[in-house]
Write an enzyme that holds these catalytic residues in place. Structure first.
Site, PDB file in Angstrom:
ATOM      1  CE1 TYR A 198      -3.060  -2.986   0.152  1.00  0.00           C
ATOM      2  CE2 TYR A 198      -4.134  -1.938   2.007  1.00  0.00           C
ATOM      3  CZ  TYR A 198      -4.083  -2.951   1.056  1.00  0.00           C
ATOM      4  OH  TYR A 198      -5.089  -3.893   1.028  1.00  0.00           O
ATOM      5  CE  LYS A 206       0.802 -17.876  -1.863  1.00  0.00           C
ATOM      6  NZ  LYS A 206      -0.146 -19.004  -1.739  1.00  0.00           N
ATOM      7  CG  ASP A 262      -2.830 -20.048   0.223  1.00  0.00           C
ATOM      8  OD1 ASP A 262      -2.121 -20.044   1.259  1.00  0.00           O
ATOM      9  OD2 ASP A 262      -2.507 -20.674  -0.802  1.00  0.00           O
ATOM     10  CG  ASP A 321      -7.400  -3.898   3.649  1.00  0.00           C
ATOM     11  OD1 ASP A 321      -8.365  -3.628   4.399  1.00  0.00           O
ATOM     12  OD2 ASP A 321      -7.310  -3.492   2.474  1.00  0.00           O
ATOM     13  CG  ASP A 332     -13.044  -5.997   5.228  1.00  0.00           C
ATOM     14  OD1 ASP A 332     -12.544  -5.279   6.113  1.00  0.00           O
ATOM     15  OD2 ASP A 332     -13.654  -5.540   4.238  1.00  0.00           O
TER      16      ASP A 332
HETATM   17  C1  IPM Z   1      -9.282  -0.322   6.000  1.00  0.00           C
HETATM   18  C2  IPM Z   1      -9.614   0.198   4.641  1.00  0.00           C
HETATM   19  C3  IPM Z   1      -8.462   1.046   4.151  1.00  0.00           C
HETATM   20  C4  IPM Z   1      -7.221   0.180   4.186  1.00  0.00           C
HETATM   21  C5  IPM Z   1      -8.635   1.664   2.764  1.00  0.00           C
HETATM   22  C6  IPM Z   1      -9.927   2.424   2.641  1.00  0.00           C
HETATM   23  C7  IPM Z   1      -7.459   2.517   2.381  1.00  0.00           C
HETATM   24  O1  IPM Z   1      -9.901  -0.849   3.783  1.00  0.00           O
HETATM   25  O2  IPM Z   1      -9.062   0.486   6.912  1.00  0.00           O
HETATM   26  O3  IPM Z   1      -9.222  -1.541   6.163  1.00  0.00           O
HETATM   27  O4  IPM Z   1      -6.964  -0.587   3.275  1.00  0.00           O
HETATM   28  O5  IPM Z   1      -6.503   0.245   5.162  1.00  0.00           O
HETATM   29 MG    MG Z   2     -10.062  -2.700   4.750  1.00  0.00          MG
END
Ligand code: IPM
Ligand code: MG
Length: 355
Positions: free
Chosen positions: A142, A191, A223, A247, A251
């Site tokens: 990133y 990985k 994975d 990241d 989620d």
């Molecule tokens: C998060 C979000 C951010 C990230 C994005 C919006 C830049 O997905 O905080 O997880 O990848 O960190």
């Molecule tokens: Mg995120």
């Protein structure tokens, strides 16, 4: 004590959920005798509209001058077609870098009261789960070199993943310390069967075991980790991983708790000044409709009390109040399945009553 908190309300539901967390902090201040002073700054789409850039200088300066920072969410369809460096999301990466916040703590646990919301089979989560993702936040792909160029097949784009020993060691130490305070189990996710950055990552994590002999370290390929999180999430205590893998996996971890509207996060650096935000986004579709679940932001404020200010009893008062509203069956729309639900403000009131 007096604390100065920078408020980055942002876009979409950001303002509503930050205002809920502010009310909760004010209540905690009253009860425990602290004064919280809040100063708002623009970030994301609202900053683009007002100042022509997603992360104005005053915002960065304000955050660096504050004792800590509370953020709502950024982004929305209005700004989705802007070029990469003008997007609201760029401001998130920018403020993390400017504040030196290389650690991102993302706890994910199954609340007993929300067990039926978990999309996993009941026998898989019979004993619940409670894990902490330690995500590296200011390095990796990133933040690596990127660009467009002419390649063998014409136009191409590239992004690069780079991790230095220093970056891996410092996030590794945070992860080992975190594991030490919890179940003493650390799983490093990488990985390493493909990537050189992962091979260095894995080597350094193992070197660190000498400093933390009381913590059990294991490795897992990313994975496989994506699969194990839905196969048996209870096997995890603390996870440490790179920016991008963290990241994605965070989620996934949020979804198995039942609602992404529940998960807080803390971003930390070398000082006690941190940035606290829900892991969900700005949800433009429900913005201004009083439907948003404020709990992730309220729990983020609780994390601030603990990690930035060392106020454990105050942190616990918020966490216990959230537990109590959930146990009382109170739900916002994200968790109500169409049944009558509390508005953002009503949920906040219910939590305030229990502090
Ligand atoms: C998060 C979000 C951010 C990230 C994005 C919006 C830049 O997905 O905080 O997880 O990848 O960190
Ligand atoms: Mg995120």
């Amino acid at each position: 004590m007096n604390y100065n908190i920078a408020l980055l309300r942002g876009d979409g539901i950001g303002p509503e959920i930050v205002d809920s967390a502010v009310r909760v902090l004010e209540k905690v201040g009253e009860k425990f005798g602290h004064t919280f002073r809040f100063t708002p700054y623009l970030i994301g789409g609202c900053a683009i509209d007002a100042c022509g850039e997603p992360l104005p200088k005053e915002t960065v300066e304000g955050c660096l001058a504050a004792d800590s920072v509370l953020l709502g969410a950024v982004g929305g369809p209005k700004w989705d077609t802007l070029p990469g460096n003008m997007r609201p999301e760029k401001a998130l990466l920018g403020i993390r870098a400017a504040m030196g916040l290389f650690t991102n703590l993302r706890p994910a646990k199954l609340y007993p009261a929300l067990a039926s919301e978990c999309p996993l089979r009941a026998d898989i989560v019979a004993n619940g789960f409670d894990l902490m993702i330690v995500r590296e936040l200011t390095g990796g792909i990133y933040f690596g070199e990127r660009g467009m160029r002419e390649g063998k097949y014409g136009e191409e784009a590239y992004d690069t993943e780079c991790y230095s020993r220093m970056e891996i060691e410092r996030i590794g130490r945070v992860a080992f310390e975190t594991a030490r305070k919890r179940g003493k189990k650390l799983c490093s996710i990488d990985k390493a069967n493909v990537l050189d950055t992962s091979r260095l990552w894995r080597k350094i994590m193992h070197e660190l075991t000498e400093e933390y002999p009381d913590v059990t370290l294991s490795d897992m390929l990313v994975d496989n980790a994506a699969m194990q999180l839905v196969r048996n999430p209870a096997q995890f205590d603390v996870i440490v991983t790179s920016n991008m893998f963290g990241d994605i996996l965070s989620d996934e971890a949020s979804q198995i708790t039942g609602s992404i509207g529940m998960l807080p996060s803390a971003s930390l650096g070398e000082t006690t000044r941190g940035l606290y935000e829900p892991i969900h986004g700005s949800a433009p579709d429900i913005a201004g409709k009083h439907l948003a679940n404020p709990i992730a932001t309220i729990l983020s404020a609780a994390m601030m009390l603990l990690h930035s200010f060392g106020l454990a009893a105050e942190h616990d008062a918020i966490v216990n109040a959230v537990d109590a509203v959930l146990n009382a069956g109170l739900r916002t729309a994200d968790l109500a399945h169409g049944a009558p639900a509390l508005s953002t403000e009503e949920m906040t009131d219910a939590i305030l009553e229990r502090i």
